[in-house]
Scaffold this active site. Structure first.
Site, PDB file in Angstrom:
ATOM      1  N   GLU A 279     -46.600 -19.249 -35.152  1.00  0.00           N
ATOM      2  CA  GLU A 279     -47.371 -20.199 -35.983  1.00  0.00           C
ATOM      3  C   GLU A 279     -47.231 -21.613 -35.438  1.00  0.00           C
ATOM      4  OE1 GLU A 279     -45.580 -20.031 -39.843  1.00  0.00           O
ATOM      5  OE2 GLU A 279     -46.286 -18.010 -40.260  1.00  0.00           O
ATOM      6  N   GLY A 281     -47.951 -25.363 -34.163  1.00  0.00           N
ATOM      7  CA  GLY A 281     -48.871 -26.445 -34.501  1.00  0.00           C
ATOM      8  C   GLY A 281     -48.759 -27.562 -33.474  1.00  0.00           C
ATOM      9  N   CYS A 347     -50.094 -53.298 -46.179  1.00  0.00           N
ATOM     10  CA  CYS A 347     -49.168 -54.158 -46.923  1.00  0.00           C
ATOM     11  C   CYS A 347     -47.892 -53.414 -47.288  1.00  0.00           C
ATOM     12  CB  CYS A 347     -49.863 -54.704 -48.163  1.00  0.00           C
ATOM     13  SG  CYS A 347     -51.200 -55.783 -47.691  1.00  0.00           S
ATOM     14  N   GLU A 348     -47.153 -53.020 -46.293  1.00  0.00           N
ATOM     15  CA  GLU A 348     -45.870 -52.324 -46.461  1.00  0.00           C
ATOM     16  C   GLU A 348     -45.003 -52.716 -45.266  1.00  0.00           C
ATOM     17  OE1 GLU A 348     -44.956 -49.893 -48.764  1.00  0.00           O
ATOM     18  OE2 GLU A 348     -46.914 -49.619 -49.711  1.00  0.00           O
ATOM     19  N   TYR A 376     -50.319 -33.968 -36.577  1.00  0.00           N
ATOM     20  CA  TYR A 376     -49.846 -34.710 -37.751  1.00  0.00           C
ATOM     21  C   TYR A 376     -50.243 -36.190 -37.666  1.00  0.00           C
ATOM     22  CZ  TYR A 376     -47.263 -30.373 -38.057  1.00  0.00           C
ATOM     23  OH  TYR A 376     -46.934 -29.039 -38.092  1.00  0.00           O
TER      24      TYR A 376
END
Ligand code: LLP
Length: 395
Positions: A279, A281, A347-348, A376
């Protein structure tokens, strides 16, 4: 022989042999884009298929759900690993059949299980005793059989970032080995439950073959033992998790990385009485994408020069979530070297790609490439702050 993914010719960046400055998207840059190279995906699928013992490669769709990319998997005879009915529906919409889909995930709802049974999905990977009971109840109510895999937790340290390790003690993923007997009781009572597979997934971004080998050492005897009672048990799902070195772009290293795992599989699984599934990715798609962003401002503080881009954590969460490294390359370089903090517009304070990154001098208006965003990247992106999602193109 080394084969590098990025190189400069006359100070212009080439991605897998493509002169980025010459692409229309770059000439007419308007907003952040992800540029993909399909061939990098196809090549990796071929690497995996070179393992003769592989029954089918199931691409973990959560890594990248772009339709064109899913079609590459479809057209090369791969299946998918999905974690919601939303992903099942997307898979069906690009042409996959239910018989190509493994349905994993710890939180499957009643209606998701209902639909999966109706669709006759290839295999539901069960992650808890309660989920198995729920599947059993629904299959009885429908009087319909269902192919199940038990996702076991072999409790193997994958030696990866704690946020992406999934087979540690007390992990929310998978069924503890000590709970197998409770699962078997449920299976024995209901002939609609066709016990097809044992499955495990250790975590993601695993850089050596050792954890995979350790898991097999634990799982193989369990599988063989169960097979004596359950004749339907004929699939071994080895999960995904193979990592890439985000700091190195010599593609021969990636091939070696896969070869090392393949050697473990060949040694451990030749003549093993099961159809082997994987599986994967990240390993298949990570290298295929780069994110292009335009530098808006270069801001000086007492101690730092901060490069502020038109794209941030909304389009690439990985650095903020896992302190992940993504290499950055200016599309045009020069001979002056500088150290920058590279950040996005969100804004972080966690919206950064690098705290101290050494590269050639960057000016406002320059375009830069953020590497290895094929896995991702876009699939985890959001519209936070109403910032646009990067558009995706193939070059
Ligand atoms: N199978 C299952 C059951 C999984 O949960 C996953 C990933 C995979 C396969 C594929 O793993 P891969 O081959 O891609 O490592 N967002 C994180 C990674 C999360 C992985 C979640 N599960 C990151 O950006 O590093």
């Amino acid at each position: 022989m080394s084969k590098t993914l990025f190189q400069y010719e006359q100070n212009n960046l080439f991605f897998d042999g493509v002169d980025l400055q010459q692409t229309d998207l770059i000439k007419n840059y308007q907003k952040p884009v992800i540029l993909y190279r399909k061939i990098l995906i196809e090549e990796r699928i071929q690497w995996m298929k070179s393992w003769n013992g592989l029954h089918r490669l199931h691409f973990a769709m959560k890594a990248n759900d772009n339709s064109e990319i899913l079609k590459i998997l479809l057209n090369t005879g791969c299946g998918l690993d999905v974690v919601s009915i939303g992903e099942v529906e997307k898979a069906l919409s690009v042409g996959f059949k239910a018989a190509d889909i493994i349905f994993s995930g710890v939180g499957k709802t009643k209606s998701e299980i209902d639909k999966a049974i109706d669709l006759e999905i290839y295999q539901i990977n069960v992650e808890s005793i309660s989920e198995l009971q729920r599947i059993s109840d629904i299959s009885t109510k429908k009087n319909k059989s269902v192919h199940i895999g038990l996702r076991l937790n072999p409790e193997v340290d994958a030696k990866t970032h704690p946020h992406i390790a999934t087979a540690l003690q007390d992990s929310k993923f998978g069924i503890s080995m000590k709970d197998i007997s409770s699962c078997l009781e449920i299976i024995r009572k209901n002939s609609n439950l066709i016990f097809k597979s044992i499955s495990y997934h250790l975590g993601s971004q695993i850089m050596t073959a050792e954890p995979f080998q350790n898991a097999l050492a634990k799982i193989k005897p369990v599988f063989l033992n169960l097979q004596t009672e359950f004749k339907s048990l004929d699939r071994l799902d080895l999960g995904g998790g193979l990592g890439i070195d985000y700091k190195n772009h010599d593609m021969t290293n990636d091939e070696i990385q896969w070869q090392n795992l393949k050697t473990v599989y060949e040694t451990e699984l030749t003549n093993f009485p099961a159809q082997c599934l994987i599986e994967m990715g990240r390993f298949i798609v990570a290298r295929s994408g780069i994110l292009i962003t335009e530098v808006q401002y270069v801001k000086k503080t007492e101690t730092k020069e901060i490069v502020i881009c038109d794209v941030g954590m909304n389009n690439l969460m990985r650095p903020s979530l896992y302190q992940a490294y993504h290499h950055v390359l200016p599309l045009k370089k020069n001979n002056i070297e500088k150290t920058y903090m590279i950040v996005g517009p969100i804004c972080e304070s966690t919206d950064f790609f690098h705290k101290d990154f050494i590269t050639s001098e960057i000016e406002e208006g320059d375009l830069i490439a953020i590497c290895d965003v094929g896995a991702y990247g876009r699939s985890m992106a959001s519209n936070y702050n109403h910032q646009p999602l990067a558009l995706e193109f193939f070059i």
